[in-house]
Design an enzyme around this catalytic site. Structure first.
Site, PDB file in Angstrom:
ATOM      1  N   LYS A 129     -25.092  12.655   7.867  1.00 16.80           N
ATOM      2  CA  LYS A 129     -24.818  12.404   6.444  1.00 16.80           C
ATOM      3  C   LYS A 129     -25.425  11.045   6.103  1.00 16.80           C
ATOM      4  O   LYS A 129     -24.841   9.999   6.373  1.00 16.80           O
ATOM      5  CB  LYS A 129     -23.299  12.377   6.230  1.00 16.80           C
ATOM      6  CG  LYS A 129     -22.805  12.803   4.876  1.00 16.80           C
ATOM      7  CD  LYS A 129     -23.307  11.988   3.709  1.00 16.80           C
ATOM      8  CE  LYS A 129     -22.690  10.603   3.640  1.00 16.80           C
ATOM      9  NZ  LYS A 129     -23.353   9.767   2.609  1.00 16.80           N
ATOM     10  N   GLU A 154     -20.172 -10.900   3.860  1.00 13.13           N
ATOM     11  CA  GLU A 154     -21.594 -10.592   4.087  1.00 13.13           C
ATOM     12  C   GLU A 154     -22.355 -10.859   2.802  1.00 13.13           C
ATOM     13  O   GLU A 154     -21.990 -10.327   1.753  1.00 13.13           O
ATOM     14  CB  GLU A 154     -21.758  -9.098   4.399  1.00 13.13           C
ATOM     15  CG  GLU A 154     -21.517  -8.715   5.818  1.00 13.13           C
ATOM     16  CD  GLU A 154     -21.898  -7.248   6.053  1.00 13.13           C
ATOM     17  OE1 GLU A 154     -21.228  -6.358   5.489  1.00 13.13           O
ATOM     18  OE2 GLU A 154     -22.838  -6.987   6.812  1.00 13.13           O
ATOM     19  N   GLU A 166     -20.335   1.094  14.055  1.00 14.65           N
ATOM     20  CA  GLU A 166     -21.228  -0.061  13.877  1.00 14.65           C
ATOM     21  C   GLU A 166     -20.968  -0.587  12.476  1.00 14.65           C
ATOM     22  O   GLU A 166     -21.410   0.005  11.495  1.00 14.65           O
ATOM     23  CB  GLU A 166     -22.697   0.365  14.030  1.00 14.65           C
ATOM     24  CG  GLU A 166     -23.061   0.879  15.408  1.00 14.65           C
ATOM     25  CD  GLU A 166     -23.137  -0.230  16.445  1.00 14.65           C
ATOM     26  OE1 GLU A 166     -23.114  -1.423  16.083  1.00 14.65           O
ATOM     27  OE2 GLU A 166     -23.202   0.104  17.647  1.00 14.65           O
ATOM     28  N   CYS A 189     -27.197  -5.918   8.855  1.00 13.00           N
ATOM     29  CA  CYS A 189     -25.883  -6.288   9.399  1.00 13.00           C
ATOM     30  C   CYS A 189     -26.001  -7.476  10.340  1.00 13.00           C
ATOM     31  O   CYS A 189     -25.052  -8.204  10.569  1.00 13.00           O
ATOM     32  CB  CYS A 189     -25.278  -5.096  10.129  1.00 13.00           C
ATOM     33  SG  CYS A 189     -26.423  -4.400  11.318  1.00 13.00           S
TER      34      CYS A 189
HETATM   35  P1  NAP Z   1     -20.976   1.929   3.321  1.00 15.04           P
HETATM   36  O1  NAP Z   1     -20.697   1.816   1.872  1.00 15.04           O
HETATM   37  O2  NAP Z   1     -19.870   1.699   4.263  1.00 15.04           O
HETATM   38  O3  NAP Z   1     -21.613   3.374   3.527  1.00 15.04           O
HETATM   39  C1  NAP Z   1     -22.079   3.802   4.761  1.00 15.04           C
HETATM   40  C2  NAP Z   1     -22.065   5.309   4.824  1.00 15.04           C
HETATM   41  O4  NAP Z   1     -20.714   5.758   4.748  1.00 15.04           O
HETATM   42  C3  NAP Z   1     -22.811   5.983   3.669  1.00 15.04           C
HETATM   43  O5  NAP Z   1     -23.461   7.128   4.143  1.00 15.04           O
HETATM   44  C4  NAP Z   1     -21.676   6.353   2.738  1.00 15.04           C
HETATM   45  O6  NAP Z   1     -21.968   7.435   1.903  1.00 15.04           O
HETATM   46  C5  NAP Z   1     -20.622   6.743   3.753  1.00 15.04           C
HETATM   47  N1  NAP Z   1     -19.257   6.773   3.200  1.00 15.04           N
HETATM   48  C6  NAP Z   1     -18.733   6.020   2.215  1.00 15.04           C
HETATM   49  N2  NAP Z   1     -17.451   6.410   1.991  1.00 15.04           N
HETATM   50  C7  NAP Z   1     -17.177   7.405   2.848  1.00 15.04           C
HETATM   51  C8  NAP Z   1     -16.035   8.232   3.082  1.00 15.04           C
HETATM   52  N3  NAP Z   1     -14.914   8.089   2.385  1.00 15.04           N
HETATM   53  N4  NAP Z   1     -16.116   9.187   4.029  1.00 15.04           N
HETATM   54  C9  NAP Z   1     -17.246   9.356   4.745  1.00 15.04           C
HETATM   55  N5  NAP Z   1     -18.365   8.607   4.556  1.00 15.04           N
HETATM   56  C10 NAP Z   1     -18.325   7.642   3.622  1.00 15.04           C
HETATM   57  O7  NAP Z   1     -22.131   0.925   3.775  1.00 15.04           O
HETATM   58  P2  NAP Z   1     -23.543   0.689   3.123  1.00 15.04           P
HETATM   59  O8  NAP Z   1     -23.345  -0.102   1.875  1.00 15.04           O
HETATM   60  O9  NAP Z   1     -24.312   1.961   3.034  1.00 15.04           O
HETATM   61  O10 NAP Z   1     -24.249  -0.190   4.239  1.00 15.04           O
HETATM   62  C11 NAP Z   1     -24.111  -1.554   4.332  1.00 15.04           C
HETATM   63  C12 NAP Z   1     -23.074  -1.896   5.390  1.00 15.04           C
HETATM   64  O11 NAP Z   1     -23.454  -1.330   6.638  1.00 15.04           O
HETATM   65  C13 NAP Z   1     -22.982  -3.383   5.643  1.00 15.04           C
HETATM   66  O12 NAP Z   1     -21.639  -3.748   5.778  1.00 15.04           O
HETATM   67  C14 NAP Z   1     -23.718  -3.555   6.969  1.00 15.04           C
HETATM   68  O13 NAP Z   1     -23.337  -4.701   7.688  1.00 15.04           O
HETATM   69  C15 NAP Z   1     -23.366  -2.309   7.662  1.00 15.04           C
HETATM   70  N6  NAP Z   1     -24.332  -2.015   8.732  1.00 15.04           N
HETATM   71  C16 NAP Z   1     -23.939  -2.155  10.019  1.00 15.04           C
HETATM   72  C17 NAP Z   1     -24.850  -1.928  11.048  1.00 15.04           C
HETATM   73  C18 NAP Z   1     -24.450  -2.088  12.481  1.00 15.04           C
HETATM   74  O14 NAP Z   1     -25.199  -1.616  13.337  1.00 15.04           O
HETATM   75  N7  NAP Z   1     -23.342  -2.715  12.806  1.00 15.04           N
HETATM   76  C19 NAP Z   1     -26.156  -1.542  10.748  1.00 15.04           C
HETATM   77  C20 NAP Z   1     -26.525  -1.406   9.411  1.00 15.04           C
HETATM   78  C21 NAP Z   1     -25.586  -1.639   8.411  1.00 15.04           C
HETATM   79  P3  NAP Z   1     -22.436   7.173   0.376  1.00 15.04           P
HETATM   80  O15 NAP Z   1     -23.756   6.543   0.456  1.00 15.04           O
HETATM   81  O16 NAP Z   1     -22.467   8.516  -0.214  1.00 15.04           O
HETATM   82  O17 NAP Z   1     -21.397   6.269  -0.233  1.00 15.04           O
END
Ligand code: NAP
Length: 491
Positions: free
Chosen positions: A188, A395, A264, A298
């Site tokens: 997804k 962040e 992650e 991240c």
């Molecule tokens: P996000 O808002 O948490 O979304 C990540 C994924 O989760 C998206 O596919 C999102 O779908 C999905 N999602 C959201 N709500 C959900 C729910 N209720 N049930 C299931 N899935 C759900 O994060 P983002 O804004 O895309 O990414 C940025 C974040 O990712 C930052 O905090 C960054 O630090 C972190 N990150 C961490 C790493 C690591 O390796 N540690 C690497 C890259 C990024 P939708 O798009 O449809 O909302």
């Protein structure tokens, strides 16, 4: 063999991106024929539309992955390995197409997108090599009564959820080890950047991944659809990359089926420059650690702690480098910094900078959005940032470098650890003993010493504290997709 693509003329239509859901090896419409728009952050225009999965489609995808599981788990590791190797080769051949697509849907500068594609493809190559090395063990029980046979079995159907900031690498970092271990998957991708995953599914199919082994769901009803997937007892693993907030929510959801979870999550990386550092190297490192992906990583250096003796010199050099960056549309060849992914991200950065300045910080370059239909924020350096400023505790996720002076090693270590996150950290010093001592005491899953980059498919990537659970990459990344099976044998 694919022919090389022209770097300058491809439009979104010419990139030939599939637009359906990928379920059971077929491109299909969502059950209610809805679509979701995908936008170009460089100018706000609509790029294309993709299928909008319903909860019923989520259940179909689980069904397809579950049906495909026994045959894929029983496929010889060498065969799985060779298919993954073909994925690497095809992804590399189609690298320019993918890079352009990533730039269009995510907004990262094209040279960053090319680096991402190369990094993403490496996960296929690395796990093609690991697929044949899922080693167990055998020993004699201490009593001598029997043998202890331990093997690794594929964990089963996996739900893989990825963020928008690395649309290719976050997908392959999960798909490649899952398939290497013999698992099937439902991917997804983030709704802001679904196109790259659809092309990756196409590449994997071309490489010989059988129907149902990989399924891709794009949806605007993320919570509803993934609730169905995660509540299905046929799913045994959740591998999530995204924000800590959504990660916590998913851990609660996963508890109902006692799902194995790899998480992650967010980061708040400290970047520590000691007074004996090679300052040119430290500034180069800061440019990479802060500005790769326009700061939307991240692992991005979120708090740059600089020893007071070299603080002014470092700040001046970093300011000069940041002011020289060429900002522009992501796909333009000479762009060094593209837009942020969406308007909400620009508003958040504006708030963070306003908050820091309100608390006494100084902006040495940038400090405002760029007037444009795209989501641009100027490369920015902020100095003398107080420790209670929001950009120190949250962040930043944008092109804003926040610099904070320190006086002693102990003070730097305490400041580095004063966060609930613990993903990446950076230390610059010419004294390797000091570097390793400090690296050992910083509470994070990864520390770079005299480098601005930690990511490597052959290294275990992951965080401690609220930055996550488990590791991706390296051999460990494949073990996350296995269960340990112990057989007591009396022979
Ligand atoms: P996000 O808002 O948490 O979304 C990540 C994924 O989760 C998206 O596919 C999102 O779908 C999905 N999602 C959201 N709500 C959900 C729910 N209720 N049930 C299931 N899935 C759900 O994060 P983002 O804004 O895309 O990414 C940025 C974040 O990712 C930052 O905090 C960054 O630090 C972190 N990150 C961490 C790493 C690591 O390796 N540690 C690497 C890259 C990024 P939708 O798009 O449809 O909302």
């Amino acid at each position: 063999m694919e022919t090389a693509v022209d770097r300058t003329v491809l439009t979104i239509d010419e990139l030939a991106v599939p637009s359906g859901l990928f379920i059971g090896g077929r491109w299909v419409n969502g059950s209610d024929f809805g679509t979701v728009g995908v936008f170009n952050p460089s100018d706000g225009s609509l790029l294309t539309e993709v299928a909008d999965a319903t909860p019923a489609d989520g259940a179909r995808a689980v069904g397809a992955a579950s049906e495909a599981l026994p045959a894929w788990a029983a496929t010889a590791p060498r065969t799985r390995s060779e298919i993954l190797r073909r994925c690497f080769e095809l992804m590399t051949q189609r690298g320019e197409q993918l890079a352009r697509l990533i730039s269009l849907e995510n907004g990262k500068a094209i040279h960053d997108a090319r680096s991402e594609v190369a990094y993403a493809a490496e996960f296929f190559r690395w796990y093609a090599e690991e697929a044949v090395r899922l080693i167990g063990q055998i020993s004699t029980a201490p009593s001598g009564a029997n043998r202890i046979v331990v093997e690794r079995q594929p964990i089963g159907v996996c739900a893989l959820i990825t963020p928008w900031n690395f649309p290719a690498a976050m997908a392959t970092r999960k798909l490649a080890p899952a398939l290497a271990a013999g698992c099937t998957a439902i991917l997804k991708p983030a709704t802001l950047t679904p196109l790259t995953s659809l092309v990756i599914a196409d590449i994997m199919t071309q490489a010989g991944v059988p129907p149902g082994v990989v399924n891709v769901l794009t949806t605007s009803r993320t919570g509803e659809v993934m609730d169905v997937v995660l509540a299905d007892p046929r799913v045994r693993k959740l591998s999530f990359t995204g924000s800590t907030e959504v990660g916590r929510h998913l851990l609660r959801r996963a508890a109902d089926q006692v799902l194995s979870c790899s998480m992650e999550l967010g980061g708040n990386a400290p970047f520590v420059v000691f007074e004996d550092a090679d300052l040119d190297l430290a500034v180069d490192g800061a440019m990479v650690a802060k500005m790769r992906n326009g700061g939307q990583a991240c692992t991005a250096a979120n708090r740059i702690y600089v020893h007071r003796d070299v603080h002014d010199l470092f700040a001046e050099r970093l300011t000069r480098r940041m002011s020289a960056l060429r900002v522009g549309a992501a796909v333009d060849a000479d762009t060094q910094l593209g837009p942020l992914v969406d308007e909400a991200s620009v508003v958040k950065i504006e708030d963070l900078v306003r908050d820091a300045v309100g608390r006494g910080a100084t902006v040495t370059v940038g400090g405002s959005r760029i007037d444009s239909p795209g989501h641009f924020y100027a490369p920015t350096v902020v100095t003398e940032v107080p420790s209670d400023a929001r950009m120190v505790t949250e962040e930043i996720f944008g092109p804003v470098a926040s610099i904070i002076p320190f006086d002693t090693d102990e003070e730097a270590i305490a400041a580095a650890n004063s966060t609930e996150y613990g993903l990446a950290a950076y230390v610059f010093t010419e004294d390797l003993r000091r570097g390793l001592r400090v690296a050992g005491r910083i509470e994070s899953g990864m520390v770079a010493v005299n480098r601005g980059l930690v990511s490597d498919p052959a290294a275990p990537f992951g965080g401690v504290k609220q930055s996550g659970l488990g590791r991706e990459g390296a051999h460990e990344g494949m073990l996350e997709f296995t269960e340990t099976k112990y057989i007591a044998v009396d022979w």
